[in-house]
Every structure is written in structure tokens, then in C-alpha cells.
Motif scaffolding. Structure first.
Motif, PDB file in Angstrom:
ATOM      1  N   GLY A 390       0.795  -1.281  -0.057  1.00  0.00           N
ATOM      2  CA  GLY A 390      -0.078  -0.053  -0.070  1.00  0.00           C
ATOM      3  C   GLY A 390       1.062   1.221   0.176  1.00  0.00           C
ATOM      4  O   GLY A 390       1.635   1.311   0.773  1.00  0.00           O
ATOM      5  N   ILE A 391       0.559   2.236  -0.915  1.00  0.00           N
ATOM      6  CA  ILE A 391       1.405   3.430  -1.026  1.00  0.00           C
ATOM      7  C   ILE A 391       0.495   4.613  -0.398  1.00  0.00           C
ATOM      8  O   ILE A 391      -0.627   4.886  -0.794  1.00  0.00           O
ATOM      9  N   PRO A 392       1.012   5.028   0.860  1.00  0.00           N
ATOM     10  CA  PRO A 392       0.166   6.510   1.275  1.00  0.00           C
ATOM     11  C   PRO A 392      -0.132   7.527   0.370  1.00  0.00           C
ATOM     12  O   PRO A 392       0.724   7.719  -0.289  1.00  0.00           O
ATOM     13  N   ASN A 393      -1.381   7.943   0.403  1.00  0.00           N
ATOM     14  CA  ASN A 393      -1.896   9.144  -0.584  1.00  0.00           C
ATOM     15  C   ASN A 393      -3.032   9.681   0.096  1.00  0.00           C
ATOM     16  O   ASN A 393      -4.098   9.794  -0.671  1.00  0.00           O
ATOM     17  N   GLY A 394      -3.089   9.957   1.222  1.00  0.00           N
ATOM     18  CA  GLY A 394      -4.312  10.490   1.958  1.00  0.00           C
ATOM     19  C   GLY A 394      -5.358   9.570   1.799  1.00  0.00           C
ATOM     20  O   GLY A 394      -5.368   8.195   1.809  1.00  0.00           O
ATOM     21  N   LYS A 395      -6.695   9.935   1.241  1.00  0.00           N
ATOM     22  CA  LYS A 395      -7.869   9.312   0.984  1.00  0.00           C
ATOM     23  C   LYS A 395      -7.860   8.657  -0.321  1.00  0.00           C
ATOM     24  O   LYS A 395      -8.924   8.045  -0.827  1.00  0.00           O
ATOM     25  N   LYS A 396      -6.780   8.798  -1.149  1.00  0.00           N
ATOM     26  CA  LYS A 396      -6.689   8.103  -2.420  1.00  0.00           C
ATOM     27  C   LYS A 396      -5.446   7.504  -2.519  1.00  0.00           C
ATOM     28  O   LYS A 396      -4.646   7.630  -3.428  1.00  0.00           O
ATOM     29  N   PRO A 397      -5.420   6.485  -1.573  1.00  0.00           N
ATOM     30  CA  PRO A 397      -4.248   5.619  -1.614  1.00  0.00           C
ATOM     31  C   PRO A 397      -3.987   4.792  -2.961  1.00  0.00           C
ATOM     32  O   PRO A 397      -4.982   4.695  -3.822  1.00  0.00           O
ATOM     33  N   GLN A 398      -2.578   4.053  -3.129  1.00  0.00           N
ATOM     34  CA  GLN A 398      -2.769   3.296  -4.200  1.00  0.00           C
ATOM     35  C   GLN A 398      -2.014   1.886  -3.827  1.00  0.00           C
ATOM     36  O   GLN A 398      -1.520   1.959  -2.612  1.00  0.00           O
ATOM     37  N   PHE A 399      -2.193   0.895  -4.472  1.00  0.00           N
ATOM     38  CA  PHE A 399      -1.539  -0.424  -4.156  1.00  0.00           C
ATOM     39  C   PHE A 399      -0.667  -0.761  -5.445  1.00  0.00           C
ATOM     40  O   PHE A 399      -1.031  -0.624  -6.596  1.00  0.00           O
ATOM     41  N   ILE A 400       0.554  -1.051  -5.195  1.00  0.00           N
ATOM     42  CA  ILE A 400       1.565  -1.415  -6.274  1.00  0.00           C
ATOM     43  C   ILE A 400       1.794  -3.323  -6.093  1.00  0.00           C
ATOM     44  O   ILE A 400       1.766  -3.661  -5.116  1.00  0.00           O
ATOM     45  N   THR A 401       1.326  -3.769  -7.429  1.00  0.00           N
ATOM     46  CA  THR A 401       1.322  -5.255  -7.676  1.00  0.00           C
ATOM     47  C   THR A 401       1.678  -5.353  -9.034  1.00  0.00           C
ATOM     48  O   THR A 401       1.031  -4.830  -9.810  1.00  0.00           O
ATOM     49  N   ASN A 402       2.389  -6.663  -8.978  1.00  0.00           N
ATOM     50  CA  ASN A 402       2.312  -7.173 -10.608  1.00  0.00           C
ATOM     51  C   ASN A 402       2.687  -6.186 -11.595  1.00  0.00           C
ATOM     52  O   ASN A 402       2.028  -6.102 -12.874  1.00  0.00           O
ATOM     53  N   HIS A 403       3.818  -5.171 -11.345  1.00  0.00           N
ATOM     54  CA  HIS A 403       4.150  -4.211 -12.323  1.00  0.00           C
ATOM     55  C   HIS A 403       3.055  -3.307 -12.546  1.00  0.00           C
ATOM     56  O   HIS A 403       3.082  -2.718 -13.940  1.00  0.00           O
ATOM     57  N   LYS A 404       2.063  -3.097 -11.709  1.00  0.00           N
ATOM     58  CA  LYS A 404       1.003  -1.836 -11.951  1.00  0.00           C
ATOM     59  C   LYS A 404       0.754  -1.422 -10.536  1.00  0.00           C
ATOM     60  O   LYS A 404       0.882  -1.735  -9.679  1.00  0.00           O
ATOM     61  N   LEU A 405       0.276  -0.015 -10.874  1.00  0.00           N
ATOM     62  CA  LEU A 405      -0.552   0.708  -9.703  1.00  0.00           C
ATOM     63  C   LEU A 405      -2.037   0.661  -9.573  1.00  0.00           C
ATOM     64  O   LEU A 405      -2.631   0.793 -10.854  1.00  0.00           O
ATOM     65  N   VAL A 416     -11.801  -5.932   1.050  1.00  0.00           N
ATOM     66  CA  VAL A 416     -12.324  -5.434   2.130  1.00  0.00           C
ATOM     67  C   VAL A 416     -10.755  -4.663   2.578  1.00  0.00           C
ATOM     68  O   VAL A 416      -9.825  -5.314   2.817  1.00  0.00           O
ATOM     69  N   ILE A 417     -11.116  -3.186   2.945  1.00  0.00           N
ATOM     70  CA  ILE A 417      -9.731  -2.520   3.399  1.00  0.00           C
ATOM     71  C   ILE A 417     -10.268  -1.698   4.864  1.00  0.00           C
ATOM     72  O   ILE A 417     -11.184  -0.953   4.666  1.00  0.00           O
ATOM     73  N   ASP A 418      -9.667  -2.184   5.974  1.00  0.00           N
ATOM     74  CA  ASP A 418      -9.899  -1.454   7.180  1.00  0.00           C
ATOM     75  C   ASP A 418      -9.353  -0.110   7.308  1.00  0.00           C
ATOM     76  O   ASP A 418      -9.873   0.993   7.939  1.00  0.00           O
ATOM     77  N   ASN A 419      -8.064   0.003   6.864  1.00  0.00           N
ATOM     78  CA  ASN A 419      -7.497   1.155   7.122  1.00  0.00           C
ATOM     79  C   ASN A 419      -6.942   1.679   5.940  1.00  0.00           C
ATOM     80  O   ASN A 419      -6.525   0.937   4.724  1.00  0.00           O
ATOM     81  N   TYR A 420      -6.615   3.001   5.405  1.00  0.00           N
ATOM     82  CA  TYR A 420      -5.729   3.523   4.573  1.00  0.00           C
ATOM     83  C   TYR A 420      -4.105   3.187   4.916  1.00  0.00           C
ATOM     84  O   TYR A 420      -3.835   3.318   5.983  1.00  0.00           O
ATOM     85  N   PRO A 421      -3.404   3.188   3.840  1.00  0.00           N
ATOM     86  CA  PRO A 421      -1.873   3.019   3.838  1.00  0.00           C
ATOM     87  C   PRO A 421      -1.240   4.282   4.456  1.00  0.00           C
ATOM     88  O   PRO A 421      -1.685   5.334   4.210  1.00  0.00           O
ATOM     89  N   GLN A 422      -0.356   4.008   5.400  1.00  0.00           N
ATOM     90  CA  GLN A 422      -0.014   5.035   6.201  1.00  0.00           C
ATOM     91  C   GLN A 422       1.585   5.021   6.129  1.00  0.00           C
ATOM     92  O   GLN A 422       2.393   6.270   6.209  1.00  0.00           O
ATOM     93  N   GLN A 423       2.156   4.095   5.778  1.00  0.00           N
ATOM     94  CA  GLN A 423       3.624   4.156   5.575  1.00  0.00           C
ATOM     95  C   GLN A 423       4.244   2.980   4.715  1.00  0.00           C
ATOM     96  O   GLN A 423       3.680   1.889   4.520  1.00  0.00           O
ATOM     97  N   LEU A 424       5.321   3.391   3.698  1.00  0.00           N
ATOM     98  CA  LEU A 424       5.873   2.349   2.853  1.00  0.00           C
ATOM     99  C   LEU A 424       7.198   3.031   2.746  1.00  0.00           C
ATOM    100  O   LEU A 424       7.458   4.275   1.891  1.00  0.00           O
TER     101      LEU A 424
END
Length: 810
Positions: A390-405, A416-424
Motif C-alpha cells: 500500500g502506498i500512502p496518499n491520503g484518502k486516495k491511496p494506491q497499491f502496487i503489485t504485478n508491475h502496475k498501480l 475489504v480494506i479497514d485502514n488507509y496505507p500510512q507508511q511504505l
């Protein structure tokens, strides 16, 4: 002995694989020579005879002798110019290869690792090689060179292609297609030989795997059996034609093609519904392969020409080896037997939302449950074979996997996502590098991390360094495992480098926030739920003796496993909430840990360095750029290898771990050795598994030991006194004699042989067979050199800090 025939056989091999007129430079690499491997050297086309003479010194003594499949940069002659060097620090990497000239199909029988094949196994391999040879020839490929590798067979096709990622990927897909078409339960095609720096057997030398006394698994000489008069290169178009036959999972695995309301399709049930006949089934890449008796689209395609695959993720693919069926896939098959299935799916997708009374019910009134949605952790997840950060970006976070965002808006309906990413701690430049599909060299990354630890920390044994590096690498994909062992740094006294080691680990481990000295209970269960970062905990000396710490110990006992939960009552209504405290944990201290925590830990004991032992001063600020680059590469390595490592874990070979290792420690080393398999994947010559086997043996001997700081130092003084009084250079001591000696010296708790053995092992001594008189006995050889070394490190240290303070007060 006349070596001339052997020399000529090796020279013939070199002239076939690397014709002298092409002026290739090749690397020779010799593995499996104790205390000398890897042995490496670079030779030009004018030195083939010298090469042959040089390697004969090791022929029959080394496990295997290899050469590079493709020509390398002539500049590498500067490493070892037409000669061999032992314990080579560098070997050929993918970027050192100047072009691709050979494509290897390596066919080997299935057997336990580290042993030669039996004659029966090798004959099965020969049958498969002949099938591959004939089939590829019928598809228009020119004839290959055929070689006997000693334990199996090789087909070597000439090619003339550039060394670039696109070609590497093409060759990888080509091998997957060949494996898909021809591998059996007993014979496999090696899928790891696609990289440019690949080495192959130096034909004319002996393959020496396993014990030479095993008569039914003999050592054999490798040899080129056949080479065509004209070695015509295979065209890129032909390679692509074969590569297209490789099975590929559907791209959109969650859009209804493999799932019904979130439930994986039962492929065997579908086979029955469609009236298909299965010719043969077998495991395939973590899933299941069903070869059909007859192709559903052409009855002339029989006996396995067409097949269905269900991958580990649940994704389904259909494939037929014939060109006339090249456009047929799983959707085509469903269209044939379930007309209109896609329209039904689309109607369900676009149907208006149900009223509140009808919500969560399907058209037949059945209750729909959204619990099937996988839960995505805000920092690190491993779902269906893919690692995601998970890549932190406020309320519009991103996830990086399989060579794509992946944007949050896209994935929130599927997970299901309980929390936003806060650190990477994955830098922007590192993320860009990964998205651009820039490759990293796993073994170079490993060696760079290892050098960093070796330069700053004094370890007792080499295996301790390798275990440390492997554990650090594993923190970047630990959620791919059901458990992750703790890492415990212990020393008999203070000032042995524990904190310095933790500082380095804090700079390298996944999402670490530095060193903790007194983490609260809430930190232990709340932080993993948010950052999934490694916990580095210093000064844990009194954890097991303080009753107030029982809750902390309870959480540590649970954090070891992925399914461990911490229950807490929260809010005004005291509603129960469950936290997952699962994360990597490194602990450092002088005293023993509570038994339950120690039992979950990989123990590394540090010694105080002597005055003449030098290490680099650790200044984290000065190496922060180096640490950032290493962290970036570790993220990339994990993203690219997590699925492979998990497969290695699922298919783990229990024989790799010594029998005497207990179950809990065995669990830990299954994880560590699976991580090592990922490091070795593209470079099988980088053999990390034997080192970890040594670590497992060593740790199995010192787990749950009863020694403490006082006993350690007192034992050194007792043994030194005995040697000094006798005037001998060494002392042969049985464990029973050690019990008596330690008792007399004041170590009263030593009452059994196992207690004395525990102390001696902790001092670095191992038992063996000795003959002090006429009889051979099992005993410890205590050398004056070793005891004097320990005395220099610890001899002036008081038995304990408490006793030292009391004596001053008195």
C-alpha cells in the motif's frame, strides 16, 4: 595417466558450443569442492586446451564443472585471465553477456535433490527427450546438439539474438511451453535456464552428485552425443510460435470468468458437465493440469493435445497445441457448452440495486454473503499468489503489485480494506524502476546486504551472517507465509554489538520504525495492523522475570503466526475487536527469553570483539542512501519472487532439513529455505541452502540451553585453569568429565551430560570421535588457542554486573 583423450573431449565440446572463429570468451565455474568453491576463470578462444587441462585437476572431485552458455564480455578476463581462482568473489551476471547464442532445454528425472539419477530414471528422461526432439523438428525447428549431462539429457539449439529483457522473456515462455507439452510426473524440463548468464555442463567432465558409494546412482561422465553438420540458428519467429503454446492465466481473474459469486469454479465439476474425458491429470505450477483425451474443438487432436489448467489462484485456462485451435480459450469453451453465460453475468452486474428488504439476496431469494471478499492489508498483502504494497496518499491511496498501480477507487469493490496505507519505505525512484520492469540481480543484492553486516558486526560463524540476511529479505514478503520466526540476538555480556546489529536491521527490514526498548502492549498489537513493519526490540533482559510483562509475552506468543489474534474490548459498549499482531520481530538482550518466545526464535549469539579485530564504525546517516537503494531493491525482489517463494514453501522438500531438528525449528527453516530458493532462482550456482542446513544443525544443538552469563564466563576460567596447569595445548573432554569439572568449579546446576554439552556448545566446541588411548570415544577437543581467545574477550569481565556492584559497596 594419459589425460589426452579427456582433454580432446573437452576441447571438442568448447569448439561445438563456442566455435573458435567467433572469438568468444567463456567462464568456467566449478562447484562442490569443499572450502574452495566457487572456482571460476575466464578463457578466450585461443586457450581451450589450457582450459581443459586446468579443469582436469578438479574432474571427479567437484560436484559439477560448468561453462557459460553464452559468450561474455571480454573485459571479464580481468577477473581471472585464462586461469582458475578459488573462492571467486564475482561470477558472470546477466548484464555481462554480450549476445544469446544457445538455447538450452535441460531434461532431468524427478528425484531428491543432491543425488545422481538411477539408470531407470535416466532412461525415462531419454524417452521424453526423443519426443521433444521429434516434435520440435516437425514444427520446423532445425536440429539441435544433443548432450548427455550425466544425470539427464540436454538439447542445445543455436540462436542468434540480442541480450535484452524481451528476448529473455521469450525464451522463458518457450521453455514453459515445452515443459507444458512434455513434462511428466517422472521427468521435468528445467524452467530456470532462460537467463542470459546461464551455465551448462562442461561436457567431457564427470557429474558427481551424492554419495559415490551408492551403486544404483553412479557418477557418470557427461558427453555430447550428436551435433548436426550445419548448426542453423532457430529464428525468433519460430521461438515465438512455440512460446504461444505456453498456458497463460486469464488477465481479469475476478471478473466472473473463474468465479461464481466469489466462489472458485469447481473445474472437475465443469469437466463432468461438459462431458469431457480426461486422459491424464497432474499438479502444475501450484494448480492442476487436466490433459484431455480429445479436443472439444477438433476430434483429431487426441491424447493430451488439448488441456485445461486451474492455476493456484483459481484462474482457468484452456489450450490446444495445434495451430487450428490457437484462438481457443476458456471463454470459448464456456461459450460452446454454456451459451449466453456472459450475458447472464452482465445482466447481474448491471441490475438495479435491491431494496433494503431485498438487499443481499439473489434472484432466487438466496442470501448473498460479501465475506468472500479478500481482506487487503494497508501495508502488505499476499492474495492469490500476488504480493501488494500500500502506498500512502491520503484518502486516495494506491497499491502496487504485478508491475502496475491500482487505485483505491478500483479495488475497494473487490477487497475489504479497514485502514488507509500510512507508511511504505519504497522510494518514488524505486517504484518507478519496478514499474519500468527494470530487473535486479538477486544474488548481487544478497551479497551487498551481507557485506554490510560483515563490515560492521563480528559474527562467530558464517552461517549467522547468511541467516541474518535471509531473515531480513524475508521481512519484505513475510505475509506470504503462515508464520515467520523471530530473530533473537543474544550475547553473554554487554558490548558485543547487539544494538549495532539492530540498528543495521532497522535500516533494512520492511517498514521498520527503528529500535524499541520498552514497547507498550498497544504498540505490539496496533502497529502491525497499520504498517506491518518489523519490530526491533532491544534490552529484553527482564521480559521473562517480570510478572507485569505477562501480557507482552502473550502478545509475542501470538504474533508469530498469521492466524494469531489479539482480542480487546473497546468503546463505550466494550465491543470486542480482534487485532492481528503478526509481523517480523527481532529481539536483543543478554539473558534468556521466556521459553515460549525462545522456542519461536532463530538464535544468533554474538561475541565481544578482541582489540585487534576491526569493524567499520556504523554511522547510519552516512549510509542512508545505500540503505534506501537496498530497501528499494528488496521491495522489487519481493514483488517479483513472492509467488515463486510461496510455491517453494508449499512444495518444500523435508529432506533438506536435518532429521534431528525439532518441529518448531523445522517450521522456521522451511520459511528461511524457501526465501533462499527465491534468491537462488535465477542463479542456481549461488547455493545458500547448504549454509542454512548448517545453521539448522547448529541451532538444534543450542536451543533451550540453560547457560547464563555467569556460567559462560566461569566455564572459560575453569577450562583455562585446567589447560594452564597441565601445560597441554588441548584437552580431550567427555561430557561426563565436563560435568565433574564444572561442578568442582562452582557451576552447581550442571548435573547431567546435556547441561555440560550445552555450555561447551555455547563456547563454540562440538563433539566428535577421538582416540586419547586405545579406544575411540565421543568427546570434545578443547584447544588452548580457542580458550585463550575467549579469555581475551571475557576473562576480565566480572561474573555478573550485580556481583561487581556488591563487591564495590562492600
Amino acid at each position: 595417466m594419459n589425460h589426452e583423450p579427456k582433454i580432446q573431449e573437452i576441447v571438442k565440446t568448447l569448439e561445438i558450443l563456442h566455435p573458435p572463429e567467433q572469438n568468444h570468451v567463456v567462464e568456467v565455474r566449478i562447484l562442490g569442492v569443499p572450502y574452495k568453491s566457487p572456482i571460476s576463470g575466464y578463457y578466450d578462444a585461443n586457450s581451450y586446451e589450457k582450459l581443459a587441462k586446468d579443469v582436469l585437476e578438479y574432474d571427479g572431485k567437484a560436484e559439477s564443472i560448468y561453462i557459460t552458455l553464452n559468450p561474455v564480455d571480454p573485459a571479464l578476463l580481468g577477473r581471472a585471465n585464462n586461469r582458475l581462482i578459488e573462492k571467486a568473489k564475482a561470477t558472470t551476471s546477466d548484464h555481462n553477456v554480450i549476445k544469446r547464442t544457445l538455447l538450452l532445454i535441460d531434461v532431468d528425472p524427478e528425484r531428491p535433490s543432491g543425488i545422481s539419477s538411477s539408470n531407470e530414471e535416466k532412461n525415462k528422461t531419454k524417452v521424453v527427450v526423443e519426443k521433444i526432439y521429434k516434435d520440435l523438428k516437425s514444427r520446423g525447428l532445425p536440429e539441435p546438439t544433443v548432450a548427455d549431462s550425466g544425470n539427464g539429457f540436454h538439447l542445445l539449439y543455436n540462436i542468434d539474438l540480442e541480450n535484452n529483457p524481451e528476448i529473455t522473456k521469450l525464451i522463458e515462455r518457450f521453455l514453459i511451453a515445452v515443459d507444458f507439452m512434455f513434462s511428466t510426473e517422472d521427468v521435468k524440463i528445467d524452467l530456470k535456464v532462460f537467463n542470459p548468464a546461464r551455465i551448462t555442463k562442461l561436457y567431457g567432465t564427470k557429474a558427481c552428485k551424492g554419495d559415490p558409494d551408492t551403486k544404483d546412482r553412479p557418477y557418470r561422465y557427461s558427453k555430447i552425443r550428436y551435433t548436426p553438420e550445419e548448426r542453423t540458428p532457430v529464428s525468433r519467429e519460430k521461438l515465438e510460435e512455440i512460446a504461444k503454446l505456453a498456458p497463460t492465466p486469464p488477465q481479469n481473474e475476478y471478473q466472473g470468468n473463474n468465479y461464481n459469486n466469489g466462489q472458485t469454479i469447481d473445474i472437475e465439476k465443469k469437466i463432468q458437465e461438459y462431458g469431457l474425458s480426461v486422459w491424464r491429470s497432474s499438479p502444475y505450477q501450484g494448480g492442476e493440469l487436466y490433459k484431455l483425451s480429445e479436443c472439444p474443438f477438433d476430434e483429431n487432436h487426441k491424447n493430451g493435445d488439448a488441456c485445461l489448467i486451474q492455476f493456484a489462484s483459481g484462474a482457468i485456462a484452456f489450450s490446444c497445441f495445434h495451430d487450428s485451435c490457437s484462438g481457443k480459450n476458456w471463454h470459448s469453451l464456456r461459450d460452446k457448452y454454456e451459451p449466453g453465460w456472459q450475458a447472464k453475468k452482465q445482466r447481474k452486474k448491471t441490475a438495479p440495486e435491491n431494496t433494503s428488504q431485498e438487499k443481499n439476496q439473489d434472484e432466487k431469494g438466496y442470501i448473498l454473503n460479501n465475506d468472500f471478499k479478500p481482506k487487503l492489508h494497508p501495508a502488505m498483502s499476499f492474495i492469490d499468489g500476488e504480493l501488494a504494497y500500500g502506498i500512502p496518499n491520503g484518502k486516495k491511496p494506491q497499491f502496487i503489485t504485478n508491475h502496475k498501480l491500482l487505485e483505491y477507487s478500483v479495488i475497494k469493490d473487490e477487497y475489504v480494506i479497514d485502514n488507509y496505507p500510512q507508511q511504505l519505505k519504497f522510494s518514488r525512484s524505486g517504484i518507478k524502476k519496478y514499474l519500468n520492469k527494470e530487473k535486479i540481480n538477486a544474488t548481487e543484492l544478497y551479497n551487498n546486504i551481507r557485506a554490510l553486516f560483515e563490515n560492521h558486526i563480528i559474527f562467530q560463524f558464517d552461517w549467522q551472517i547468511d541467516l541474518t540476511v535471509t531473515w531480513v529479505i524475508g521481512t519484505y514478503l513475510y505475509r506470504a507465509f503462515p508464520l515467520y520466526p523471530y530473530y533473537w540476538i543474544k550475547s553473554p555480556t554487554k558490548r558485543c554489538g547487539k544494538t549495532r546489529l539492530l540498528e543495521l536491521m532497522a535500516g533494512l527490514c520492511f517498514n521498520s520504525n527503528g529500535i524499541e526498548t520498552a514497547p507498550s502492549e498497544a504498540v505490539l498489537y496496533r502497529v502491525p495492523d497499520i504498517t506491518a513493519g518489523a519490530l526491533l526490540w532491544d534490552e529484553v533482559e527482564n521480559l521473562g522475570k517480570n510478572k507485569d510483562k505477562n501480557d507482552l509475552i502473550s502478545i509475542l506468543n501470538t504474533s508469530y503466526r498469521e492466524d494469531g489474534k489479539i482480542a480487546r474490548c473497546e468503546g463505550k459498549d466494550y465491543k470486542v475487536k480482534y487485532y492481528s499482531a503478526y509481523r517480523p520481530v527481532a529481539l536483543a538482550g543478554i539473558r534468556n527469553l521466556p521459553d515460549t518466545v525462545e522456542d519461536r526464535s532463530l538464535k544468533v549469539e554474538l561475541l565481544r570483539k578482541k582489540r585487534d579485530e576491526k569493524v567499520k564504525k556504523l554511522q547510519i546517516n552516512r549510509i542512508k542512501n545505500e540503505l534506501e537503494k537496498l530497501r528499494d531493491d528488496l521491495h522489487i525482489f519481493a514483488l517479483e519472487h513472492a509467488n515463486l517463494i510461496r510455491e517453494a514453501y508449499d512444495d518444500f522438500d523435508d529432506s533438506l532439513i536435518p532429521d534431528r531438528v525439532d518441529d518448531r525449528l523445522r517450521d522456521a527453516f522451511e520459511v528461511m529455505m524457501s526465501v533462499a530458493a527465491g534468491v537462488e532462482y535465477r542463479d542456481p550456482d549461488f547455493n545458500l541452502i547448504p549454509v542454512l542446513k548448517t545453521a539448522a544443525k547448529s541451532l538444534s544443538g543450542i536451543r533451550k540451553s540453560d547457560e547464563d552469563e555467569i556460567s559462560f564466563i566461569r566455564a572459560v576460567n575453569i577450562l583455562k585453569s585446567k589447560l594452564d596447569s597441565s601445560g597441554d595445548d588441548c584437552l580431550i573432554l567427555t561430557s561426563k568429565e565436563a560435568v565433574e569439572m564444572f561442578n568442582k568449579g562452582g557451576i552447581e546446576w550442571v548435573s547431567e551430560s546435556k547441561h555440560a554439552s550445552s555450555i561447551l556448545r555455547n563456547l563454540g566446541f562440538r563433539s566428535g570421535s577421538h582416540r586419547p588411548g586405545d579406544d575411540v570415544i565421543r568427546a570434545y577437543k578443547i584447544t588452548k588457542e580457542k580458550i585463550d581467545d575467549l579469555d581475551l574477550r571475557y576473562g576480565n569481565v566480572p561474573y555478573s554486573e550485580e556481583k561487581s556492584e556488591q563487591s564495590v559497596t562492600t
